[in-house]
Design a protein around this motif. Structure first.
Motif, PDB file in Angstrom:
ATOM      1  N   VAL A  48     -30.186 -26.685  29.619  1.00 53.84           N
ATOM      2  CA  VAL A  48     -30.707 -25.240  28.608  1.00 53.84           C
ATOM      3  C   VAL A  48     -29.601 -25.070  29.894  1.00 53.84           C
ATOM      4  O   VAL A  48     -28.309 -24.233  29.408  1.00 53.84           O
ATOM      5  N   LYS A  49     -29.648 -25.102  31.482  1.00 56.04           N
ATOM      6  CA  LYS A  49     -28.847 -24.707  32.480  1.00 56.04           C
ATOM      7  C   LYS A  49     -27.366 -25.090  32.268  1.00 56.04           C
ATOM      8  O   LYS A  49     -26.360 -23.870  32.297  1.00 56.04           O
ATOM      9  N   ALA A  50     -26.617 -26.316  32.118  1.00 49.48           N
ATOM     10  CA  ALA A  50     -25.765 -26.898  31.707  1.00 49.48           C
ATOM     11  C   ALA A  50     -25.364 -26.120  30.554  1.00 49.48           C
ATOM     12  O   ALA A  50     -24.507 -25.969  30.673  1.00 49.48           O
ATOM     13  N   ILE A  51     -25.605 -26.285  29.223  1.00 55.88           N
ATOM     14  CA  ILE A  51     -24.722 -25.305  28.339  1.00 55.88           C
ATOM     15  C   ILE A  51     -24.621 -24.448  28.615  1.00 55.88           C
ATOM     16  O   ILE A  51     -24.217 -23.259  28.087  1.00 55.88           O
ATOM     17  N   TRP A  52     -25.453 -22.569  29.254  1.00 55.44           N
ATOM     18  CA  TRP A  52     -25.264 -21.842  29.388  1.00 55.44           C
ATOM     19  C   TRP A  52     -24.291 -22.106  30.865  1.00 55.44           C
ATOM     20  O   TRP A  52     -23.625 -21.406  30.254  1.00 55.44           O
ATOM     21  N   ARG A  53     -23.670 -23.179  31.538  1.00 61.17           N
ATOM     22  CA  ARG A  53     -23.197 -23.223  32.557  1.00 61.17           C
ATOM     23  C   ARG A  53     -22.120 -22.592  31.873  1.00 61.17           C
ATOM     24  O   ARG A  53     -20.711 -22.365  31.961  1.00 61.17           O
ATOM     25  N   ILE A  54     -21.798 -24.239  30.733  1.00 61.34           N
ATOM     26  CA  ILE A  54     -20.559 -24.215  30.041  1.00 61.34           C
ATOM     27  C   ILE A  54     -19.801 -23.616  29.545  1.00 61.34           C
ATOM     28  O   ILE A  54     -19.341 -23.100  29.203  1.00 61.34           O
ATOM     29  N   LEU A  55     -21.387 -22.577  28.157  1.00 57.80           N
ATOM     30  CA  LEU A  55     -20.431 -21.063  27.876  1.00 57.80           C
ATOM     31  C   LEU A  55     -20.473 -20.587  29.015  1.00 57.80           C
ATOM     32  O   LEU A  55     -19.270 -19.474  28.166  1.00 57.80           O
ATOM     33  N   ARG A  56     -20.874 -19.945  30.410  1.00 51.47           N
ATOM     34  CA  ARG A  56     -19.959 -19.006  30.622  1.00 51.47           C
ATOM     35  C   ARG A  56     -18.549 -19.675  31.469  1.00 51.47           C
ATOM     36  O   ARG A  56     -17.925 -19.015  31.913  1.00 51.47           O
ATOM     37  N   CYS A  57     -18.018 -20.782  31.588  1.00 49.18           N
ATOM     38  CA  CYS A  57     -17.040 -21.419  32.182  1.00 49.18           C
ATOM     39  C   CYS A  57     -15.928 -21.175  31.007  1.00 49.18           C
ATOM     40  O   CYS A  57     -15.222 -22.108  30.492  1.00 49.18           O
ATOM     41  N   ASN A  58     -15.194 -19.469  30.949  1.00 50.60           N
ATOM     42  CA  ASN A  58     -14.247 -19.730  29.809  1.00 50.60           C
ATOM     43  C   ASN A  58     -13.236 -18.856  30.544  1.00 50.60           C
ATOM     44  O   ASN A  58     -13.526 -18.225  31.983  1.00 50.60           O
ATOM     45  N   PRO A  59     -11.962 -18.522  30.001  1.00 52.00           N
ATOM     46  CA  PRO A  59     -10.352 -18.126  30.755  1.00 52.00           C
ATOM     47  C   PRO A  59     -10.596 -16.187  31.465  1.00 52.00           C
ATOM     48  O   PRO A  59     -10.739 -15.755  31.587  1.00 52.00           O
ATOM     49  N   PHE A  60     -11.717 -15.403  30.952  1.00 48.70           N
ATOM     50  CA  PHE A  60     -12.132 -14.118  31.486  1.00 48.70           C
ATOM     51  C   PHE A  60     -13.467 -14.483  32.121  1.00 48.70           C
ATOM     52  O   PHE A  60     -13.291 -13.231  32.757  1.00 48.70           O
ATOM     53  N   SER A  61     -14.231 -15.596  32.792  1.00 50.49           N
ATOM     54  CA  SER A  61     -14.998 -15.777  33.913  1.00 50.49           C
ATOM     55  C   SER A  61     -14.180 -15.662  35.072  1.00 50.49           C
ATOM     56  O   SER A  61     -13.318 -16.547  35.073  1.00 50.49           O
ATOM     57  N   LYS A  62     -14.205 -14.996  36.125  1.00 48.87           N
ATOM     58  CA  LYS A  62     -14.006 -15.109  37.428  1.00 48.87           C
ATOM     59  C   LYS A  62     -14.239 -16.330  38.257  1.00 48.87           C
ATOM     60  O   LYS A  62     -13.505 -16.644  38.876  1.00 48.87           O
ATOM     61  N   GLY A  63     -15.971 -16.422  37.741  1.00 51.63           N
ATOM     62  CA  GLY A  63     -16.034 -18.516  38.498  1.00 51.63           C
ATOM     63  C   GLY A  63     -16.180 -17.949  40.168  1.00 51.63           C
ATOM     64  O   GLY A  63     -17.354 -16.897  39.946  1.00 51.63           O
ATOM     65  N   GLY A  64     -16.689 -19.209  40.340  1.00 50.99           N
ATOM     66  CA  GLY A  64     -16.690 -19.519  42.161  1.00 50.99           C
ATOM     67  C   GLY A  64     -17.608 -20.081  42.382  1.00 50.99           C
ATOM     68  O   GLY A  64     -17.652 -21.401  41.433  1.00 50.99           O
ATOM     69  N   ILE A  65     -18.590 -19.995  43.203  1.00 50.34           N
ATOM     70  CA  ILE A  65     -19.548 -21.373  44.063  1.00 50.34           C
ATOM     71  C   ILE A  65     -20.821 -20.828  43.083  1.00 50.34           C
ATOM     72  O   ILE A  65     -21.437 -19.588  43.313  1.00 50.34           O
ATOM     73  N   ASP A  66     -21.491 -21.649  42.229  1.00 49.07           N
ATOM     74  CA  ASP A  66     -22.382 -21.764  41.641  1.00 49.07           C
ATOM     75  C   ASP A  66     -23.030 -23.050  41.795  1.00 49.07           C
ATOM     76  O   ASP A  66     -22.482 -24.718  40.711  1.00 49.07           O
ATOM     77  N   LYS A  67     -24.572 -22.905  42.600  1.00 48.57           N
ATOM     78  CA  LYS A  67     -25.433 -24.192  42.629  1.00 48.57           C
ATOM     79  C   LYS A  67     -26.113 -24.226  41.880  1.00 48.57           C
ATOM     80  O   LYS A  67     -27.307 -22.790  40.953  1.00 48.57           O
ATOM     81  N   PRO A  68     -26.582 -25.358  41.392  1.00 44.97           N
ATOM     82  CA  PRO A  68     -27.689 -24.500  40.387  1.00 44.97           C
ATOM     83  C   PRO A  68     -29.501 -24.826  40.977  1.00 44.97           C
ATOM     84  O   PRO A  68     -29.638 -25.182  42.048  1.00 44.97           O
TER      85      PRO A  68
END
Length: 68
Positions: A48-68
């Motif tokens: 579930v956490k991995a799917i949520w992360r993939i959904l957040r990874c888009n061109p409108f996201s600023k990104g950054g460091i994100d640890k589980p």
């Protein structure tokens, strides 16, 4: 089940991912994050956490460091 899912992600990293340009906006990459989340939280919550992360990874996201 955990090993099967992790091996599938590693297969993706080794054979499928190199065919596409690098576009992940986060560190670690989404596939590495998925492996870490599944190892840390188990198959259900980690997936579930991995799917949520993939959904957040888009061109409108600023990104950054994100640890589980």
């Amino acid at each position: 089940m955990k090993k099967i899912l992790i091996n599938f992600i590693k297969f993706y990293q080794r054979f499928i991912s190199p065919a596409f340009p690098s576009s992940c906006r986060y560190y670690p990459t989404c596939s590495h994050y998925s492996i870490e989340a599944i190892e840390k939280y188990g198959v259900l919550k980690g997936s579930v956490k991995a799917i949520w992360r993939i959904l957040r990874c888009n061109p409108f996201s600023k990104g950054g460091i994100d640890k589980p």
